[in-house]
Design a protein around this motif. Structure first.
Motif, short mmCIF file in Angstrom:
data_model
loop_
_atom_site.label_atom_id
_atom_site.label_comp_id
_atom_site.label_asym_id
_atom_site.label_seq_id
_atom_site.Cartn_x
_atom_site.Cartn_y
_atom_site.Cartn_z
N CYS A 1 0.82 -1.21 0.00
CA CYS A 1 0.00 0.00 0.00
C CYS A 1 0.86 1.26 0.00
CB CYS A 1 -0.94 0.01 1.21
SG CYS A 1 -0.11 0.30 2.80
N GLY A 2 2.17 1.10 0.15
CA GLY A 2 3.07 2.23 0.15
C GLY A 2 3.52 2.69 1.52
N ALA A 3 2.85 2.24 2.59
CA ALA A 3 3.21 2.66 3.94
C ALA A 3 4.42 1.88 4.45
CB ALA A 3 2.02 2.46 4.88
N PRO A 4 5.27 2.50 5.27
CA PRO A 4 6.41 1.77 5.83
C PRO A 4 5.96 0.81 6.92
CG PRO A 4 6.35 4.01 6.69
CD PRO A 4 5.27 3.92 5.65
N VAL A 5 6.56 -0.37 6.95
CA VAL A 5 6.25 -1.39 7.95
C VAL A 5 7.49 -1.59 8.81
CG1 VAL A 5 5.56 -3.78 8.36
CG2 VAL A 5 4.58 -2.52 6.45
N THR A 6 7.35 -1.41 10.13
CA THR A 6 8.48 -1.54 11.04
C THR A 6 8.08 -2.42 12.21
OG1 THR A 6 9.16 0.72 10.48
CG2 THR A 6 10.18 -0.29 12.41
N PRO A 7 8.79 -3.51 12.47
CA PRO A 7 8.48 -4.33 13.65
C PRO A 7 8.75 -3.56 14.93
CG PRO A 7 10.52 -5.07 12.63
CD PRO A 7 9.93 -4.05 11.71
N GLU A 8 7.92 -3.78 15.95
CA GLU A 8 8.06 -3.07 17.23
C GLU A 8 9.04 -3.83 18.13
OE1 GLU A 8 5.25 -1.31 20.86
OE2 GLU A 8 4.38 -2.49 19.23
N LEU A 9 10.09 -3.15 18.54
CA LEU A 9 11.13 -3.78 19.36
C LEU A 9 10.73 -3.79 20.82
CD1 LEU A 9 14.29 -2.10 17.77
CD2 LEU A 9 13.15 -4.22 17.11
N ASP A 10 11.13 -4.84 21.51
CA ASP A 10 10.84 -5.01 22.93
C ASP A 10 12.06 -4.55 23.73
OD1 ASP A 10 10.02 -5.72 25.44
OD2 ASP A 10 9.55 -7.81 24.95
N ARG A 11 11.99 -3.35 24.31
CA ARG A 11 13.13 -2.79 25.02
C ARG A 11 13.35 -3.47 26.38
NH1 ARG A 11 13.86 2.28 25.81
NH2 ARG A 11 12.83 3.03 23.93
N ASP A 12 12.37 -4.23 26.86
CA ASP A 12 12.50 -4.86 28.18
C ASP A 12 13.09 -6.27 28.11
OD1 ASP A 12 11.36 -2.61 29.40
OD2 ASP A 12 9.32 -3.37 29.06
N ALA A 13 13.13 -6.87 26.92
CA ALA A 13 13.63 -8.24 26.79
C ALA A 13 15.13 -8.25 26.53
CB ALA A 13 12.88 -8.97 25.67
N VAL A 14 15.76 -9.37 26.82
CA VAL A 14 17.21 -9.52 26.65
C VAL A 14 17.47 -10.10 25.25
CG1 VAL A 14 19.29 -10.65 27.51
CG2 VAL A 14 17.50 -9.90 29.11
N PRO A 15 18.37 -9.49 24.47
CA PRO A 15 18.65 -10.02 23.13
C PRO A 15 19.32 -11.38 23.20
CG PRO A 15 20.20 -8.28 23.69
CD PRO A 15 19.15 -8.28 24.76
N GLU A 16 19.15 -12.16 22.14
CA GLU A 16 19.68 -13.52 22.08
C GLU A 16 20.85 -13.57 21.10
OE1 GLU A 16 18.20 -17.90 20.45
OE2 GLU A 16 16.81 -16.23 20.60
N ALA A 17 21.93 -14.23 21.52
CA ALA A 17 23.09 -14.40 20.65
C ALA A 17 22.84 -15.55 19.68
CB ALA A 17 24.34 -14.67 21.48
N LEU A 18 23.03 -15.30 18.38
CA LEU A 18 22.79 -16.30 17.35
C LEU A 18 24.07 -17.08 17.04
CD1 LEU A 18 20.53 -14.51 14.73
CD2 LEU A 18 19.88 -16.25 16.36
N THR A 19 23.93 -18.38 16.90
CA THR A 19 25.05 -19.23 16.50
C THR A 19 24.89 -19.73 15.06
OG1 THR A 19 23.93 -21.16 17.47
CG2 THR A 19 25.50 -19.95 18.87
N HIS A 20 23.65 -19.81 14.58
CA HIS A 20 23.40 -20.20 13.19
C HIS A 20 22.04 -19.69 12.78
CE1 HIS A 20 21.32 -23.39 15.41
NE2 HIS A 20 20.57 -23.55 14.34
N HIS A 21 21.83 -19.58 11.47
CA HIS A 21 20.57 -19.08 10.92
C HIS A 21 19.75 -20.24 10.36
CE1 HIS A 21 22.71 -15.18 10.83
NE2 HIS A 21 21.50 -14.66 10.96
#
Length: 274
Positions: free
Chosen positions: A27-47
């Protein structure tokens, strides 16, 4: 503009300020996922393909599409998966459903038989009709794509994964939906599939060969679908000739992430869309 949130690396404890990238909805509008500032990020080892994509709803038209999951590379070498608010809501809903299921299982069979008796007509034993004021299920209507198509917003290509993301976004911009990894792995590059198309992305620094194009076309023929090829380094001369004969649209991915048509079939696909 997307909101910036602090993200602390669990490996080196370094803190970063991160804003999720925005992607264009049809539709032309920007789509941005909402980040959770209270959660702890996860370290990735593989995709994995399923974990690398998330479903995000457009706030303008309520359309849901899949977009790349937000990630952040720390200078210490750790790749961080940035948590999302929708994931926290999903975990909470799952816990609620689990608790509800345990509660229902402990209710016994007496309530079930009583509900069955109350839903049947005493004289005939048949189920009683639903009340006239009950809500009927809503049947979604097909959503028509807007015309003209909005401008394509590319993503900068720095890695092979960026090349795949750029091709997937371009396919969605053309009108293909439910893009996923192809069932059959191509001899070279990475395969994507959607309803009506099979795409091959070659992120290497060698031109795509005649064999590459022919293998893509043969695989598409066995699946009775169309096909399209994206290459980062262009195509050999005989590959371009056979693509015109077989009807394979060819695109070159420049480093800005914008696919450029190579043959007339690609020009026609851009003009007409999926």
């Amino acid at each position: 503009m997307a909101e910036s949130v602090p993200v602390r690396c669990p490996a080196c404890r370094r803190e970063h300020v991160y804003a999720a990238p925005s992607y264009p909805c049809v539709c032309g509008a920007p789509v941005t996922p909402e980040l959770d500032r209270d959660a702890v990020p996860e370290a990735l080892t593989h995709h994995t393909w399923d974990d690398d994509w998330i479903t995000v709803q457009c706030t303008a038209c309520a359309r849901q599409d899949q977009w790349p999951r937000p990630e952040l590379g720390c200078p210490c070498g750790t790749v961080l998966r940035v948590p999302l608010v929708q994931e926290r809501s999903g975990r909470r809903d799952a816990l609620t459903e689990e608790a509800q299921g345990e509660s229902d299982s402990g209710a016994g069979t007496g309530g079930e038989s009583e509900a069955a008796d109350s839903g049947a007509d005493e004289g005939t034993g048949q189920a009683a009709p639903a009340p006239s004021g009950s809500r009927r299920p809503r049947i979604p209507l097909p959503r028509a794509a807007p015309s003209p198509r909005p401008s394509f917003n590319p993503v900068t290509i720095r890695t092979a994964r960026d090349a795949v993301t750029a091709a997937a976004l371009y396919l969605r911009w053309l009108g293909y939906q439910e893009i996923r990894r192809a069932d059959q792995r191509p001899p070279s590059g990475i395969g994507l599939a959607a309803h009506g198309v099979l795409a091959q992305i070659d992120p290497t620094l060698r031109p795509a060969s005649l064999r590459d194009v022919e293998c893509l076309w043969l695989t598409a023929m066995t699946e009775s679908t169309g096909c399209v090829y994206f290459s980062l380094a262009g195509y050999a001369e005989d590959a371009r000739s056979v693509a015109d004969t077989l009807g394979v649209p060819l695109f070159v991915l420049d480093l800005t992430g914008t696919p450029q048509p190579v043959n007339s079939l690609a020009d026609e696909l851009v003009a007409a869309g999926a």
